[in-house]
Write an enzyme that holds these catalytic residues in place. Structure first.
Site, mmCIF file in Angstrom:
data_model
loop_
_atom_site.group_PDB
_atom_site.id
_atom_site.type_symbol
_atom_site.label_atom_id
_atom_site.label_comp_id
_atom_site.label_asym_id
_atom_site.label_seq_id
_atom_site.Cartn_x
_atom_site.Cartn_y
_atom_site.Cartn_z
ATOM 1 N N ASP A 412 3.712 8.220 -1.546
ATOM 2 C CA ASP A 412 4.204 8.034 -2.669
ATOM 3 C C ASP A 412 3.353 8.714 -3.832
ATOM 4 O OD1 ASP A 412 6.032 6.703 -4.421
ATOM 5 O OD2 ASP A 412 5.518 4.843 -4.137
ATOM 6 N N GLU A 467 15.464 -0.040 -5.695
ATOM 7 C CA GLU A 467 14.214 -0.424 -6.429
ATOM 8 C C GLU A 467 14.355 -0.942 -7.859
ATOM 9 O OE1 GLU A 467 11.134 2.245 -4.920
ATOM 10 O OE2 GLU A 467 11.059 3.131 -6.914
#
Length: 659
Positions: A412, A467
């Site tokens: 990430d 998300e």
């Protein structure tokens, strides 16, 4: 003597003229697309589709070393045309193989460079090729996109506050802004892919492919306001920790060049996909066709699949006799759920380790015990980490966790695509493959074909996924869901993370951290598992939520993540899309709409003729316009002659498994 001098002068003039201006034409195999290349004081190309001008004369050049401009007053040495009709296998993709048919023109120039042009039936592409003996420094590249009219665009702007002083630091998560070319937001950048909407229902999507040892392409408005010009992030010289939770590297000093690179190499492709039918954009293979073949000889160990994911649902499980959270008992619960529903993986997102040093574990998480428990239950463990923490010790991290039995990493906060970061992504891919580790690049720029080159990379974010529903109440998610299959998904797989079991109508939607909700209906969410490409596909909601909705969970669990065949049935950018995909002898079908309710016709002519099929169908319930969780499940018999009409609710969907 005067006559001889006159003849010599005429010959010299003709030779000089031939070097100043020369035209080339390259057509697609079906003859519909024409590329016209003009070599004059600059090199430009013009693209036409039948009688429609797709791209007005647009220049291309590359500046290297001490301001040597490849493309300025270029001298042609020779040229070569060839026709290619081949195919290649795609074991981890939306279809088994891809037909790669195109005509190619290569123009070789003095000063050791060439430009390759390709014309496909569905688009065009070009790239620079250099053949220098020594390394070169690329100072800049000119990519110009000019248009003859002020067309509408769907453009993803850089909208990120992680480092407002440096627009090239970006999460690459943006909705598409529908504006005319002349309305391009001033002093801003947009990233690829983006779409131009022409007359006669024609559209073009602008892409790049085979981005290696080079920065990604951004565009900004050009001075004439009739098109766009390229922008690239300069090579980073100095970096510092920063960004979200200090998990990024921010650039404090950049060089005056893009990259120092090999003198003999191929540069990235600049590509345009052209379509007369929106639905064709949702099943396009241009990036795969332009990507470098796999560098991995053995890919038998690469296992795509679905993932039970913890972060979006905030580890929110209940009706258990332990405190839910980032701990061993919670993850055993996730593993039990995955095993029971034949879900291949569980991801341990942030919190399982010290975020800045992933060799140090959270004492509440017994990783070795979880790996062993998962192995016993036939569930693999994937670990989340920030790029920065991984980059501090790539070899040590991969060797250590591969030996423990971890199956892969979700990396990430990459948030850049300068040449240094692009090189890092390739390095991580190779080193992960060396240890037989899968990769999911989250917080990532758009894919450009590396998923073909390194098939162990199963997913990429570079998309504004589910998300964001936790904190962006004003986003129009169904509109976006009905747009990205025609634009972003053309670049490659999307780590969108679908699967919400709490669903809301437009008027009822509210963000929530621990009980997050999706915009649109339950069937909209179910359909995304077929529509959105993701060889490593997340199940975003909690095991508790899925167990309460076992019928929906059973459906999701059956949908594979790679396919043998894909058929784009129908669709219109931003409005609706329907796609069918086949794995072995079973078909999977998904359809979604924006906030507009609509009726669609499903034509089952993609089925094998002469055979009967049993279709398990999830459609929006009669009351889905008020209760978005409402759906109807039924089983019917269909064949290739069947045509059925379905009403999709506002933000609705339709999902089928056809056996």
């Amino acid at each position: 003597m005067k006559k001889i001098l006159l003849v010599f002068s005429v010959l010299l003039f003709n030779f000089s003229f031939s070097q100043k201006k020369q035209d080339f034409v390259l057509n697609s195999p079906d003859g519909k697309i024409e590329i016209k290349i003009v070599v004059n004081d600059k090199i430009s190309w013009t693209i036409s589709h039948e009688k429609d001008l797709i791209l007005a004369p647009s220049a291309m050049s590359m500046t290297i070393d001490e301001n040597i401009v490849l493309g300025k007053n270029a001298v042609i040495l020779n040229s070569k045309k060839e026709s290619i009709d081949a195919s290649f296998e795609t074991p981890i993709y939306k279809k088994k193989s891809i037909q790669n048919k195109y005509n190619q023109l290569t123009i070789n120039f003095k000063n050791d460079f060439s430009i390759e042009y390709r014309a496909f039936d569905d688009g065009v592409a070009y790239r620079f090729v250099t053949k220098k003996k020594k390394d070169i420094t690329v100072k800049s590249e000119e990519v110009v996109l000019n248009f003859d009219q002020d067309y509408n665009t769907l453009m993803p702007y850089v909208r990120d506050l992680r480092n407002p002083k440096d627009p090239y630091i970006s999460s690459f998560e943006s909705h598409y802004e529908n504006k005319k070319i002349s309305e391009f937001a001033k002093d801003t950048l947009a990233f690829l892919p983006f779409l131009i909407d022409y007359k006669n229902h024609k559209k073009a999507v602008f892409l790049e492919a085979n981005l290696e040892d080079y920065p990604g392409l951004f565009v900004t408005n050009n001075s004439s306001k009739s098109g766009f010009q390229s922008c690239f992030s300069k090579f980073p010289l100095q970096e510092t920790n920063g960004g979200f939770n200090y998990l990024n590297k921010l650039i404090t000093e950049r060089a005056d060049y893009l990259v120092k690179t090999k003198g003999t190499r191929n540069f990235p492709w600049r590509a345009i996909v052209i379509s007369e039918d929106d639905s064709a954009l949702a099943n396009n293979d241009m990036v795969q066709k332009l990507a470098e073949p796999s560098k991995l000889k053995d890919i038998s160990w690469i296992k795509p699949g679905k993932v039970a994911w913890d972060w979006w649902n905030d580890w929110n499980i209940y009706n258990v006799d332990f405190k839910a959270g980032i701990n061993t008992q919670t993850y055993k619960y996730y593993i039990d759920f995955a095993s029971k529903n034949k879900i291949e993986y569980v991801v341990l997102d942030e919190g399982w380790s010290v975020e800045t040093d992933i060799m140090k574990h959270n004492p509440n998480v017994d990783l070795e015990a979880l790996i062993a428990y998962g192995k016993e239950k036939n569930v693999g463990i994937i670990l989340w980490c920030s790029w920065m923490a991984l980059n501090n010790n790539i070899d040590g991290v991969f060797e250590n966790y591969a030996k423990l039995g971890v199956k892969g990493f979700k990396v990430d906060f990459i948030d850049r695509d300068d040449a240094k970061m692009v090189n890092s992504v390739y390095d991580i891919a190779q080193k992960a493959a060396n240890h037989k580790l899968l990769l999911d690049f989250h917080g990532m720029y758009k894919p450009t074909g590396i998923q073909r080159t390194f098939p162990n990379i199963l997913n990429f974010e570079g998309v504004k996924g589910l998300e964001n529903n936790k904190w962006t109440p004003n986003d129009d998610v169904p509109l976006y869901d009905c747009t990205i299959p025609f634009i972003r998904m053309m670049a490659g797989p999307m780590d969108y993370t679908p699967g919400a079991m709490r669903n809301a109508t437009k008027s009822e939607f509210k963000p929530s951290h621990s009980n997050p909700v999706s915009q649109g209906t339950r069937c909209h969410q179910l359909a995304l598992y077929t529509i959105f490409e993701a060889p490593l596909q997340m199940m975003a909601d909690s095991p508790t939520a899925y167990m309460k909705e076992q019928e929906s969970t059973d459906f999701i669990a059956q949908v594979p993540t790679t396919f043998d065949e894909t058929v784009s049935l129908n669709g219109e950018v931003g409005k609706f899309v329907s796609i069918a995909r086949r794995k072995a002898n079973t078909w999977y079908l998904g359809a979604i709409t924006n906030w507009d309710s609509r009726e669609i016709i499903i034509d089952f002519s993609f089925l094998e003729k002469g055979k009967k099929f049993e279709a398990e169908i999830f459609s929006d319930g009669l009351n889905a316009d008020k209760a978005a969780i409402d759906y109807k499940r039924e089983s019917i018999t269909v064949d290739s002659n069947t045509k059925l009409k379905y009403r999709l609710a506002s933000g609705g969907g339709l999902a089928m498994i056809i056996k």
